[in-house]
Write a protein that holds these residues in place. Structure first.
Motif, PDB file in Angstrom:
ATOM      1  N   ALA A  32       0.829  -1.213   0.000  1.00  0.00           N
ATOM      2  CA  ALA A  32       0.000   0.000   0.000  1.00  0.00           C
ATOM      3  C   ALA A  32       0.856   1.254   0.000  1.00  0.00           C
ATOM      4  O   ALA A  32       0.483   2.271  -0.610  1.00  0.00           O
ATOM      5  N   ARG A  33       2.015   1.192   0.645  1.00  0.00           N
ATOM      6  CA  ARG A  33       2.885   2.365   0.729  1.00  0.00           C
ATOM      7  C   ARG A  33       3.805   2.511  -0.487  1.00  0.00           C
ATOM      8  O   ARG A  33       4.004   3.621  -0.996  1.00  0.00           O
ATOM      9  N   LEU A  34       4.346   1.405  -0.977  1.00  0.00           N
ATOM     10  CA  LEU A  34       5.390   1.457  -1.995  1.00  0.00           C
ATOM     11  C   LEU A  34       4.904   1.182  -3.417  1.00  0.00           C
ATOM     12  O   LEU A  34       5.590   1.535  -4.379  1.00  0.00           O
ATOM     13  N   ALA A  35       3.755   0.548  -3.548  1.00  0.00           N
ATOM     14  CA  ALA A  35       3.201   0.230  -4.877  1.00  0.00           C
ATOM     15  C   ALA A  35       1.684   0.327  -4.802  1.00  0.00           C
ATOM     16  O   ALA A  35       0.976  -0.672  -4.991  1.00  0.00           O
ATOM     17  N   PRO A  36       1.161   1.525  -4.511  1.00  0.00           N
ATOM     18  CA  PRO A  36      -0.281   1.662  -4.253  1.00  0.00           C
ATOM     19  C   PRO A  36      -1.174   1.291  -5.426  1.00  0.00           C
ATOM     20  O   PRO A  36      -2.364   1.018  -5.226  1.00  0.00           O
ATOM     21  N   ASP A  37      -0.631   1.261  -6.631  1.00  0.00           N
ATOM     22  CA  ASP A  37      -1.439   0.887  -7.795  1.00  0.00           C
ATOM     23  C   ASP A  37      -1.289  -0.585  -8.164  1.00  0.00           C
ATOM     24  O   ASP A  37      -1.877  -1.043  -9.148  1.00  0.00           O
ATOM     25  N   ALA A  38      -0.514  -1.324  -7.377  1.00  0.00           N
ATOM     26  CA  ALA A  38      -0.275  -2.732  -7.692  1.00  0.00           C
ATOM     27  C   ALA A  38      -1.482  -3.590  -7.343  1.00  0.00           C
ATOM     28  O   ALA A  38      -2.258  -3.277  -6.436  1.00  0.00           O
ATOM     29  N   TRP A  39      -1.602  -4.690  -8.066  1.00  0.00           N
ATOM     30  CA  TRP A  39      -2.562  -5.738  -7.729  1.00  0.00           C
ATOM     31  C   TRP A  39      -1.791  -6.878  -7.086  1.00  0.00           C
ATOM     32  O   TRP A  39      -0.755  -7.307  -7.596  1.00  0.00           O
ATOM     33  N   VAL A  40      -2.286  -7.365  -5.967  1.00  0.00           N
ATOM     34  CA  VAL A  40      -1.648  -8.477  -5.280  1.00  0.00           C
ATOM     35  C   VAL A  40      -2.425  -9.746  -5.581  1.00  0.00           C
ATOM     36  O   VAL A  40      -3.646  -9.814  -5.383  1.00  0.00           O
ATOM     37  N   ILE A  41      -1.713 -10.757  -6.089  1.00  0.00           N
ATOM     38  CA  ILE A  41      -2.296 -12.071  -6.341  1.00  0.00           C
ATOM     39  C   ILE A  41      -1.764 -12.989  -5.249  1.00  0.00           C
ATOM     40  O   ILE A  41      -0.562 -13.250  -5.168  1.00  0.00           O
ATOM     41  N   ASN A  42      -2.659 -13.452  -4.390  1.00  0.00           N
ATOM     42  CA  ASN A  42      -2.223 -14.234  -3.247  1.00  0.00           C
ATOM     43  C   ASN A  42      -2.410 -15.726  -3.477  1.00  0.00           C
ATOM     44  O   ASN A  42      -3.523 -16.189  -3.708  1.00  0.00           O
ATOM     45  N   PHE A  43      -1.297 -16.456  -3.380  1.00  0.00           N
ATOM     46  CA  PHE A  43      -1.345 -17.916  -3.399  1.00  0.00           C
ATOM     47  C   PHE A  43      -0.865 -18.484  -2.077  1.00  0.00           C
ATOM     48  O   PHE A  43      -0.835 -19.696  -1.886  1.00  0.00           O
ATOM     49  N   THR A  44      -0.472 -17.616  -1.148  1.00  0.00           N
ATOM     50  CA  THR A  44      -0.001 -18.058   0.157  1.00  0.00           C
ATOM     51  C   THR A  44      -1.132 -18.734   0.914  1.00  0.00           C
ATOM     52  O   THR A  44      -2.228 -18.186   1.044  1.00  0.00           O
ATOM     53  N   ASN A  45      -0.859 -19.918   1.429  1.00  0.00           N
ATOM     54  CA  ASN A  45      -1.865 -20.661   2.177  1.00  0.00           C
ATOM     55  C   ASN A  45      -1.865 -20.292   3.656  1.00  0.00           C
ATOM     56  O   ASN A  45      -0.849 -19.835   4.173  1.00  0.00           O
ATOM     57  N   PRO A  46      -2.994 -20.487   4.334  1.00  0.00           N
ATOM     58  CA  PRO A  46      -4.322 -20.829   3.807  1.00  0.00           C
ATOM     59  C   PRO A  46      -4.869 -19.657   2.977  1.00  0.00           C
ATOM     60  O   PRO A  46      -5.032 -18.545   3.507  1.00  0.00           O
ATOM     61  N   ALA A  47      -5.098 -19.889   1.694  1.00  0.00           N
ATOM     62  CA  ALA A  47      -5.275 -18.802   0.731  1.00  0.00           C
ATOM     63  C   ALA A  47      -6.461 -17.892   1.039  1.00  0.00           C
ATOM     64  O   ALA A  47      -6.350 -16.668   0.920  1.00  0.00           O
ATOM     65  N   GLY A  48      -7.614 -18.447   1.401  1.00  0.00           N
ATOM     66  CA  GLY A  48      -8.766 -17.600   1.696  1.00  0.00           C
ATOM     67  C   GLY A  48      -8.548 -16.760   2.932  1.00  0.00           C
ATOM     68  O   GLY A  48      -8.852 -15.557   2.954  1.00  0.00           O
ATOM     69  N   LEU A  49      -8.013 -17.362   3.972  1.00  0.00           N
ATOM     70  CA  LEU A  49      -7.749 -16.661   5.225  1.00  0.00           C
ATOM     71  C   LEU A  49      -6.731 -15.547   5.016  1.00  0.00           C
ATOM     72  O   LEU A  49      -6.921 -14.405   5.473  1.00  0.00           O
ATOM     73  N   VAL A  50      -5.633 -15.833   4.331  1.00  0.00           N
ATOM     74  CA  VAL A  50      -4.587 -14.834   4.109  1.00  0.00           C
ATOM     75  C   VAL A  50      -5.089 -13.720   3.207  1.00  0.00           C
ATOM     76  O   VAL A  50      -4.792 -12.541   3.433  1.00  0.00           O
ATOM     77  N   THR A  51      -5.865 -14.057   2.184  1.00  0.00           N
ATOM     78  CA  THR A  51      -6.440 -13.023   1.322  1.00  0.00           C
ATOM     79  C   THR A  51      -7.340 -12.097   2.119  1.00  0.00           C
ATOM     80  O   THR A  51      -7.298 -10.864   1.946  1.00  0.00           O
ATOM     81  N   GLU A  52      -8.155 -12.646   3.012  1.00  0.00           N
ATOM     82  CA  GLU A  52      -9.030 -11.803   3.836  1.00  0.00           C
ATOM     83  C   GLU A  52      -8.213 -10.902   4.750  1.00  0.00           C
ATOM     84  O   GLU A  52      -8.545  -9.725   4.937  1.00  0.00           O
TER      85      GLU A  52
END
Length: 446
Positions: free
Chosen positions: A131-151
């Motif tokens: 949010a601070r260094l790449a505010p226009d970036a999209w983050v694609i999360n594959f880190t598990n547990p994926a739903g929990l980490v995405t939330e």
């Protein structure tokens, strides 16, 4: 376009880079930055990528760094595939749980909770840096547990973080193949649930739902992996095709026993296997790409082997040994970067899609994707048996988030005790103590 891969020393990074090499379209990724805390592993993976790119003109440039801020700064996309505690941590998750007679799988049950408790604080820190260094970036999360980490990350990044998983893609592909259909643009997979807790409830080909034909035909049900894993009788009773991870719920006792009897847990097996790979790939006299290919073939063939052995499901099909999450990641990046509208099964905020959950709960459902991001497609209500599991597991995820934010041991105990696969508050207390002893990352739980 710059893509940063967090967990850049991870074993599956070459799958992502291989997908990028095949992309020749306008606006493609031209620069890949690998970030990892383990410089040796990252160097080995970089050797694999260099061999992959050897004969590819204009291959995306690859650089490596152990500086997280440097990696993230100015990125267009950030692909997060970190593993806090490494495979040694995964093996410890399994060992502590199995000693209490409960499941230690990395995303399901006690093991998934332990993994989430040590991963969420790191993921939240990453979200704040992005949010601070790449505010226009999209983050694609594959880190598990994926739903929990995405939330967890969405509380900082909002809709600019999207979770992906290859399980629904593989399931949809197998169901379509069993029906003789092409899992392409004219096929819609009606899939709904949470990450590793979802069901295919329909497969519409040119608008016609073909799933009832599959469920009515026992021979067809026995022709693909989930049919053999769950059995025709159970699938017909459910009236849906569950994600393979639901085998841990529906056949929990048998699976725990199989894991207890196994010579090595899955995490311990992968830890040993990947140590061998990284040692080989770091040797200048060895083809890193060949070593990676051989290791990946063994890894994919043994995936969920205890479950398949318990069910008598046999070996995996050749078509299912090629991965898939990298294709979802590339399709997602293309849709956003080029405004190429598509439909993908993703982990996104609910926004009323699943009536039993609140708007901010991250769910795994079909989404329409374009330059504005991913929006969930309206789906019908879940049957009662599925609603109960989804609501229960989401409540556990919320307790994990609360424990990670507060550092409360009591809240962590509550997360374990409320999970459907943990059968005692006393077991939950011992699990928290066991995991705190095993993982220095959980010292924050007072």
């Amino acid at each position: 376009m710059k893509l940063t891969i967090l967990g850049g020393g991870g074993f599956r990074v070459p799958l992502v880079y291989g997908a990028l090499l095949a992309d020749r379209g306008e606006g493609r990724v031209t620069r890949v930055v690998l970030h990892d805390l383990d410089a040796g592993r990252m160097s080995a993976v970089a050797r694999v990528l260099a061999e992959q790119a050897a004969d590819v003109p204009d291959a995306p440039e690859v650089s490596v760094t152990t500086d997280l801020d440097e990696a993230v700064r100015g990125a267009d996309f950030v692909f997060s595939a970190i593993r806090v505690g490494g495979l040694a941590g995964r093996a410890a998750d399994e060992r502590v749980a199995l000693a209490e007679g409960v499941l230690g799988q990395e995303t399901v049950g006690a093991g998934g909770i332990a993994y989430g408790l040590r991963t969420v604080p790191v993921a939240v820190d990453i979200a704040r840096r992005v949010a601070r260094l790449a505010p226009d970036a999209w983050v694609i999360n594959f880190t598990n547990p994926a739903g929990l980490v995405t939330e967890a990350m969405s509380r900082t990044l909002g809709d600019r973080v999207i979770g992906i998983c290859d399980s629904p893609v593989g399931l949809g592909r197998r169901v379509a193949r069993a029906l003789g259909a092409d899992a392409g643009a004219d096929t819609f997979v009606d899939y709904v649930g949470l990450n590793h807790l979802g069901w295919v409830r329909g497969l519409r080909v040119d608008g016609r739902d073909e799933l009832p034909r599959l469920l009515a035909d026992r021979a067809l049900l026995g022709s693909f992996e989930e049919g053999r894993l769950f059995g025709a009788d159970w699938l017909q009773s459910l009236g849906a095709i569950p994600n393979e991870y639901l085998h841990y719920y529906y056949f929990n006792r048998e699976t725990v026993r199989a894991y207890q009897d196994a010579e090595l847990t899955r995490g311990a097996f992968l830890h040993r296997q990947q140590d061998r790979f990284y040692a080989r790939a770091g040797n200048p006299g060895v083809s890193a790409l060949k070593a990676w290919d051989e290791t990946r073939a063994e890894r994919e063939a043994t995936y969920m082997s205890e479950n398949r052995d318990t069910a008598g499901a046999g070996e995996r099909e050749e078509e299912d040994l090629s991965g898939g999450y990298e294709k979802v990641a590339l399709a997602l990046m293309r849709a956003v970067a080029r405004d190429e509208r598509t439909t993908l099964i993703l982990n996104v905020p609910n926004r009323g899609t699943v009536a039993a959950l609140d708007a901010d709960a991250v769910v795994e459902v079909p989404c329409t994707v374009d330059a504005h991001g991913a929006r969930p497609v309206a789906v019908g209500p879940l049957p009662a048996h599925a609603t109960g599991l989804v609501v229960s597991v989401k409540a556990v995820e919320r307790e994990v988030l609360a424990a990670a934010a507060s550092g409360s041991r009591a809240t962590a105990v509550k997360a374990f005790a409320l999970h459907p696969l943990v059968d005692s508050v006393n077991v939950a207390r011992r699990l928290v103590d066991g995991y705190r002893a095993a993982h220095p990352q959980l010292a924050y739980l007072g």
